[in-house]
Enzyme design. Structure first.
Site, PDB file in Angstrom:
ATOM      1  N   LEU A   1      52.949  45.419  48.858  1.00 31.03           N
ATOM      2  CA  LEU A   1      54.189  46.160  49.687  1.00 31.03           C
ATOM      3  C   LEU A   1      55.420  45.403  49.168  1.00 31.03           C
ATOM      4  O   LEU A   1      56.352  45.727  49.598  1.00 31.03           O
ATOM      5  CB  LEU A   1      53.678  46.648  50.974  1.00 31.03           C
ATOM      6  CG  LEU A   1      52.432  47.515  51.366  1.00 31.03           C
ATOM      7  CD1 LEU A   1      52.695  47.629  52.526  1.00 31.03           C
ATOM      8  CD2 LEU A   1      53.215  48.583  50.112  1.00 31.03           C
ATOM      9  N   ARG A   2      55.349  44.450  48.916  1.00 29.57           N
ATOM     10  CA  ARG A   2      56.408  43.674  48.488  1.00 29.57           C
ATOM     11  C   ARG A   2      57.304  42.853  50.183  1.00 29.57           C
ATOM     12  O   ARG A   2      58.552  42.758  49.728  1.00 29.57           O
ATOM     13  CB  ARG A   2      57.337  44.209  47.123  1.00 29.57           C
ATOM     14  CG  ARG A   2      56.837  43.915  46.176  1.00 29.57           C
ATOM     15  CD  ARG A   2      56.055  43.219  45.300  1.00 29.57           C
ATOM     16  NE  ARG A   2      55.334  43.561  44.389  1.00 29.57           N
ATOM     17  CZ  ARG A   2      54.027  42.867  43.678  1.00 29.57           C
ATOM     18  NH1 ARG A   2      53.938  42.473  44.080  1.00 29.57           N
ATOM     19  NH2 ARG A   2      53.746  43.061  42.684  1.00 29.57           N
TER      20      ARG A   2
ATOM     21  N   ASP B   1      45.335  35.772  47.205  1.00 28.19           N
ATOM     22  CA  ASP B   1      44.986  37.106  46.317  1.00 28.19           C
ATOM     23  C   ASP B   1      47.115  36.604  45.199  1.00 28.19           C
ATOM     24  O   ASP B   1      47.561  35.568  45.148  1.00 28.19           O
ATOM     25  CB  ASP B   1      45.983  38.307  46.216  1.00 28.19           C
ATOM     26  CG  ASP B   1      45.869  39.161  45.521  1.00 28.19           C
ATOM     27  OD1 ASP B   1      44.650  39.247  44.688  1.00 28.19           O
ATOM     28  OD2 ASP B   1      46.753  40.080  44.601  1.00 28.19           O
TER      29      ASP B   1
ATOM     30  N   HIS C   1      40.758  36.546  44.879  1.00 30.44           N
ATOM     31  CA  HIS C   1      41.131  36.354  43.388  1.00 30.44           C
ATOM     32  C   HIS C   1      40.295  35.696  42.500  1.00 30.44           C
ATOM     33  O   HIS C   1      40.704  35.055  42.349  1.00 30.44           O
ATOM     34  CB  HIS C   1      42.473  36.924  43.421  1.00 30.44           C
ATOM     35  CG  HIS C   1      43.052  37.083  42.477  1.00 30.44           C
ATOM     36  ND1 HIS C   1      44.243  37.376  41.890  1.00 30.44           N
ATOM     37  CD2 HIS C   1      43.299  36.023  40.984  1.00 30.44           C
ATOM     38  CE1 HIS C   1      44.243  37.526  40.485  1.00 30.44           C
ATOM     39  NE2 HIS C   1      44.135  36.152  40.399  1.00 30.44           N
TER      40      HIS C   1
ATOM     41  N   HIS D   1      39.145  42.953  42.970  1.00 34.44           N
ATOM     42  CA  HIS D   1      39.685  43.583  41.272  1.00 34.44           C
ATOM     43  C   HIS D   1      38.993  43.718  39.930  1.00 34.44           C
ATOM     44  O   HIS D   1      39.167  41.866  38.927  1.00 34.44           O
ATOM     45  CB  HIS D   1      40.920  43.213  40.462  1.00 34.44           C
ATOM     46  CG  HIS D   1      41.645  42.584  41.052  1.00 34.44           C
ATOM     47  ND1 HIS D   1      41.276  40.644  40.770  1.00 34.44           N
ATOM     48  CD2 HIS D   1      43.174  41.909  41.831  1.00 34.44           C
ATOM     49  CE1 HIS D   1      42.111  40.233  40.685  1.00 34.44           C
ATOM     50  NE2 HIS D   1      43.148  40.317  41.733  1.00 34.44           N
TER      51      HIS D   1
ATOM     52  N   ASN E   1      47.034  41.572  35.627  1.00 34.55           N
ATOM     53  CA  ASN E   1      46.315  40.076  36.287  1.00 34.55           C
ATOM     54  C   ASN E   1      44.688  40.270  37.032  1.00 34.55           C
ATOM     55  O   ASN E   1      45.947  41.298  38.516  1.00 34.55           O
ATOM     56  CB  ASN E   1      46.828  38.656  36.905  1.00 34.55           C
ATOM     57  CG  ASN E   1      46.156  37.854  36.715  1.00 34.55           C
ATOM     58  OD1 ASN E   1      45.435  37.972  35.414  1.00 34.55           O
ATOM     59  ND2 ASN E   1      46.913  36.874  37.207  1.00 34.55           N
TER      60      ASN E   1
ATOM     61  N   ASP F   1      45.279  48.125  43.592  1.00 35.89           N
ATOM     62  CA  ASP F   1      45.966  46.949  43.387  1.00 35.89           C
ATOM     63  C   ASP F   1      47.377  46.915  43.209  1.00 35.89           C
ATOM     64  O   ASP F   1      48.440  46.995  41.450  1.00 35.89           O
ATOM     65  CB  ASP F   1      45.776  46.004  41.595  1.00 35.89           C
ATOM     66  CG  ASP F   1      46.354  44.815  42.224  1.00 35.89           C
ATOM     67  OD1 ASP F   1      46.967  44.084  43.079  1.00 35.89           O
ATOM     68  OD2 ASP F   1      45.202  43.892  41.390  1.00 35.89           O
TER      69      ASP F   1
END
Lengths: 300, 407
Positions: free
Chosen positions: B47-48, B136, B163, B216, B262, B289
């Site tokens: 969500l930054r 992550d 990750h 992922h 990535n 992601d």
């Protein structure tokens, strides 16, 4: 042709046209008055984000011999990551009336980015490990002068193929023109799936050069040993250097080529570099002729 | 509000019914062409906010999630400052709660500032509402610290999400290592970089007897190793993302920075293995992601471009089209991967009425420039999909209504 971004996407006919046009340019270059009007009224800018002596000078002289206005910009590679974006720099240059931007950049795809967003013509003078199309064209032009045809030639490219844009452009170009390309070098320096590009991998130099018409060395960056790609320069030369003995396995009139600058005694011995089979200096002259041809074709 | 004659599908249910929402509206919708499923849950998004609000903020991210049909989302800690303490956890929760829309569940960092050196305050973050921990994007390279993190987190009943990327093997690659990277002259990231760390996490989970969740998953060998580990009874779970079963590294041709992500997009055999892993249950969940970026971070040299795909608004359509309509999964199985299993893995209680209502039959075209997310970075522009979300219901309230059914 609008751009020259790489030989991957250049057709056989376009390559033939460039090589044919270069023959005419060579006449100008060999004459006493090296001035022709082909680029009169055109503006050509070289934008180099990497150090270069010969490629840059070659482009600059090519454009001047053909009467264009030309200018050079050296951007330090540190300005790649910060400061003005590549696209903004490109737009600024274009706005000054530039017809052709010749770009060298440490990252693959940089010329393609400019070509996608600008209106002027873009020439790739080397982008990362991707392509160096004018080098491959001058190599092919040199081979053509000596061999008369590229069809059926056996060309061996030896050295650091992994990091080499010269190798990639030569593989695309030569295979399109009907030549056989064999690549050789330490296994750590062979890109994965290189054979799917049309080149054959031969790890043993003596087997690789058997009956070869051309042997092309690639510059090895000496600092690569720090990243574990080969143990020492000594061992590299022992197994991969091209020397007189290697040459004896090749065809009788085999050409020795190198895009320069050469590490003497590493990629090949001085005796070969300076010997009768070597066309390394002639490649430099070919480079000017080929670049004159390309600039003329793109601005016609 | 009433949805008349709607088809309701869950893992073991498929029936036509009327759905009554106690939301104060007496509107009746003829919903015989629509399908309702338990609300989608995204266990992996970015969500930054705080720090990179120019890419996305909690309000825009929540709006995009609602449009994508999500009712609950769990956001990763690589913000600025990092979610490595209870204050940032509380900031995100409070900001999200004030929006009265999609529920947001912060994922805390494993280590302080995601530096891989010292454990973050995992217990305190849990006490303030974090649902899991992960470093992550910057995996814990020290095996012994990862082991301790798993043991410590387990004592607080905190899921650990890894990750998987051996940064040493990945070197400075910017796409999958293979024919395409050789052709483009871009440095490749070998699949082994992901697989080496998947192997390590499986071994640590087996050794400690504790659970680990692999984020992922993108390669064939990773799927194989997880399948084998599950057979042995190792407590490993995993997710994949919609781009790993819909795209290959060929999407990068032309130096397409929207395809830079990535782990990187892999090859055909990997895509097939991911789909196989989804079918046989090796892969538990599908996450987005969601990684929004500013246009300026993508319109640059490929090597410099940011990693990530803005995923909220395409994840369900792609999953529905490429998995359900393509015949790989039943809709009930997709519900399990996108709604049920993420809740179980994150141990979030399923309370209230949470629904995603979509149109299974009408084709729609992906137009990234129309995303409500600030991140328009998507390689799926022009894709024709099925399964467009029409309504999203959180706690019995409609939080998103498509323009196509408004008025």
């Amino acid at each position: 042709m609008k751009h020259l971004l790489g030989l991957k996407d250049t057709s056989k006919e376009e390559i033939e046209n460039i090589l044919e046009t270069a023959r005419g340019m060579q006449v100008i270059l060999d004459s006493n008055i090296k001035k022709a009007p082909h680029l009169n009224g055109k503006s050509i800018v070289t934008l180099f984000y990497e150090n270069s002596t010969r490629t840059r000078l070659s482009f600059e002289l090519a454009s001047k011999y053909l009467s264009s206005a030309s200018a050079n910009i050296s951007a330090s590679s540190s300005s790649v990551a910060k400061g003005e974006t590549l696209l903004d720099t490109g737009r600024t240059i274009q706005r000054m009336g530039t017809d052709v931007i010749i770009i060298r950049h440490p990252m693959a795809g940089a010329p393609h980015l400019l070509a996608k967003h600008l209106n002027c013509s873009i020439v790739n003078a080397g982008d990362g490990m991707n392509e160096h199309p004018t080098q491959a064209l001058l190599d092919m032009y040199t081979m053509l002068r000596h061999k008369g045809t590229l069809q059926g030639l056996k060309v061996v490219i030896t050295g650091d193929v992994l990091h080499s844009r010269v190798a990639r452009s030569n593989i695309w170009g030569l295979t399109k023109m009907g030549a056989e390309v064999v690549v050789n070098g330490p296994a750590t320096m062979m890109p994965v799936a290189i054979e799917d590009m049309g080149a054959r991998v031969e790890p043993n130099i003596k087997h690789a050069v058997k009956d070869a018409d051309v042997i092309m060395g690639l510059r090895i960056q000496l600092e690569r040993q720090k990243s574990g790609l080969f143990p020492t320069i000594r061992e590299y030369s022992k197994f991969f250097s091209v020397n007189e003995e290697t040459l004896s396995y090749a065809a009788k009139d085999c050409l020795i080529m190198h895009p320069g600058p050469v590490n003497r005694g590493v990629e090949m011995t001085s005796m070969l570099i300076d010997g009768d089979s070597s066309v390394i200096e002639e490649q430099v002259t070919s480079g000017v002729a080929v670049r004159m041809a390309i600039l003329y074709i793109l601005t016609r | 509000m009433v949805f008349k004659n709607i088809r309701y599908v869950s893992v073991n249910e498929d029936k036509v019914m009327d759905i009554h929402l106690d939301d104060g509206s007496d509107k009746v919708v003829d919903a015989k062409n629509l399908v309702a499923i338990p609300g989608l849950v995204d266990m992996h998004c970015h969500l930054r906010d705080p720090g990179y609000e120019y890419k996305e903020d909690i309000a825009s991210g929540v709006k995009a999630a609602a449009k994508g049909g999500f009712v609950k989302i769990a956001c990763m800690p690589n913000t600025k400052p990092v979610i490595d303490n209870s204050a940032v956890v509380s900031y995100i929760r409070k900001k999200a709660e004030s929006l009265k829309s999609v529920k947001v569940y912060p994922i805390g960092a494993i280590t302080k500032n995601i530096e891989g050196k010292e454990l973050a305050e995992i217990g305190d973050m849990k006490a303030h509402g974090a649902v899991a921990i992960s470093d992550d994007g910057n995996p814990v390279m020290s095996s012994s610290l990862m082991k301790k993190a798993m043991i410590y987190a387990h004592s607080f009943d905190m899921p650990v999400i890894s990750h998987c990327e051996d940064k040493d093997l990945a070197e400075d690659g910017s796409m999958n290592e293979g024919f395409v990277s050789t052709v483009l002259g871009l440095r490749g990231i070998p699949k082994a970089a992901e697989e080496a760390m998947v192997a390590r996490e499986i071994i640590l989970a087996e050794y400690t007897g504790l659970p680990v969740h692999i984020a992922h998953v993108s390669t064939r060998l990773a799927v194989h190793m997880i399948r084998d580990a599950k057979k042995r009874g190792v407590k490993v779970t995993c997710e994949t993302c919609h781009h790993y079963f819909t795209l290959t590294d060929e999407t990068v041709y032309g130096f397409n920075t929207y395809a830079k992500v990535n782990p990187p997009l892999r090859e055909k055999e990997d895509v097939e293995a991911i789909i196989e892993g989804l079918k046989d249950g090796t892969i538990d969940a599908i996450a987005t992601d969601h990684a929004p970026h500013h246009e300026d971070e993508k319109k640059i040299e490929f090597q410099l471009a940011a990693n990530g795909i803005s995923g909220f608004e395409t994840a369900f359509g792609l999953s529905y089209t490429y998995l359900v309509r393509a015949g790989h999964l039943s809709l009930g199985e997709l519900v399990d991967k996108m709604s049920i299993r993420p809740l179980e893995i994150l141990k979030i209680k399923d309370e209230g009425v949470n629904l995603t209502i979509f149109d299974p039959n009408v084709k729609f075209v992906v137009e990234p420039e129309k995303f409500v997310s600030k991140g328009k970075n998507s390689p799926f522009g022009g894709f024709e999909l099925f399964g467009e979300v029409m309504y999203t219901v959180v706690d019995g309230r409609i939080v998103y209504t498509s323009d196509k059914v408004k008025g």
